[in-house]
Design a protein around this motif. Sequence first.
Motif, mmCIF file in Angstrom:
data_model
loop_
_atom_site.group_PDB
_atom_site.id
_atom_site.type_symbol
_atom_site.label_atom_id
_atom_site.label_comp_id
_atom_site.label_asym_id
_atom_site.label_seq_id
_atom_site.Cartn_x
_atom_site.Cartn_y
_atom_site.Cartn_z
ATOM 1 N N ILE A 257 12.013 -2.672 -8.605
ATOM 2 C CA ILE A 257 11.704 -2.642 -7.167
ATOM 3 C C ILE A 257 11.007 -1.755 -6.964
ATOM 4 N N ILE A 261 7.075 -1.406 -5.516
ATOM 5 C CA ILE A 261 6.262 -0.663 -4.595
ATOM 6 C C ILE A 261 5.070 0.402 -5.006
ATOM 7 N N VAL A 267 8.141 -5.800 -0.997
ATOM 8 C CA VAL A 267 9.235 -6.085 -2.013
ATOM 9 C C VAL A 267 10.528 -6.720 -0.932
ATOM 10 N N ILE A 269 14.402 -8.290 -0.917
ATOM 11 C CA ILE A 269 15.854 -8.551 -1.526
ATOM 12 C C ILE A 269 16.524 -9.360 -0.432
ATOM 13 N N ARG A 280 17.272 0.357 -1.160
ATOM 14 C CA ARG A 280 17.262 -0.576 -0.226
ATOM 15 C C ARG A 280 16.521 -0.286 1.210
ATOM 16 N N CYS A 283 12.668 -1.612 1.152
ATOM 17 C CA CYS A 283 12.569 -3.195 0.909
ATOM 18 C C CYS A 283 12.641 -3.760 2.300
ATOM 19 N N SER A 308 6.152 1.179 2.426
ATOM 20 C CA SER A 308 7.103 1.523 1.509
ATOM 21 C C SER A 308 6.582 2.379 0.492
#
Length: 329
Positions: A257, A261, A267, A269, A280, A283, A308
């Motif tokens: 992940i 980025i 990304v 999830i 987290r 994302c 991000s």
Amino acid sequence: MKYVVLARNLDSKAGGIGVYGRNLIKNLSTRGIEVVVSPRERLSYFKWLLFDIPLFLLKSDAEVYHAIGIIEGILLPIIKPKAKKYITIHDLIPLKHRGKGFRKMLEWLLVRLGLFSARFYDKIFAVSHLTKIDIIRFGGIEEDKIEVVYQPIEEKFLRTSPHKKEGGTFNIGYISRMEEYKRHELLIKLFREYKNPNGRLYLAGSGPLFERIRKISEKDKRIILLGFVPDEKVVEFYDMLDVYIHPSKYEGWGLPIVEAIARKKPVIIFEDADISREVRGLCLVVSLGTLFNMLDNRKHLKKLSVISYRRLKVMKTYENSNSDSSSGV
């Protein structure tokens, strides 16, 4: 000063543990510390754990010993009880997701043994706050013995010039070892419902479920299995994508992940994923029912990739300023 690193494998097939080990060795070497790396696994894992490592440790003499994975460090406290010892724990997924079959049962047992052995280390490094919480929860280990040091990414992901994406297809990608909890089949099922004829799903990686994934993928010609992607091709893999989707149910950190980025890719999830809060927060978290709406909102995805990436750069600065802490010296 002599510093021993216990590592089964340091190449890309070892995943995040391999990246961590290479970064640790590089960091120590640049500081003028003599680093001795244990023998690598050659014929079998059990030979390495039960014969190669004990023989190596009995012959070695160093100020510091560092096991870069929970299973790698099982025997160190027994063989070197008085030495200064560090261990890095990346995740406790076998305890959180008990798979079926002999191999999974054995993996569960080894992680349990490794967690018990971790009690006898001077310092435990966790790659995320989620992993730290799991260590306390499953191991009953004192909080002040555990230090969080983020899993580093290699500089090539931030410095290498992007490869130009070719063609008019909309490329979705996922790179991971093919295990049950990684949920490749869920992603394939969702993608087959995605009616964009220009959509492509690229799955990179290998593992015990590869043949099953291959058979399922044959039902849709838009799905391309790449198999194992070597180190020198990983950046190119991310650069050919429009969006990276990581459907895994559990991650101690989630290195792919962060790598995606770093290549300025948005990304996605899923909301039920048990992933560290640090990653987290970088994302786009979606429900299964809203995935297609997000894929079709290209402007939002582009904006997400920029935001991000900026957040990741802040984390990278923090990581660099604290990189020495993962060596404990």
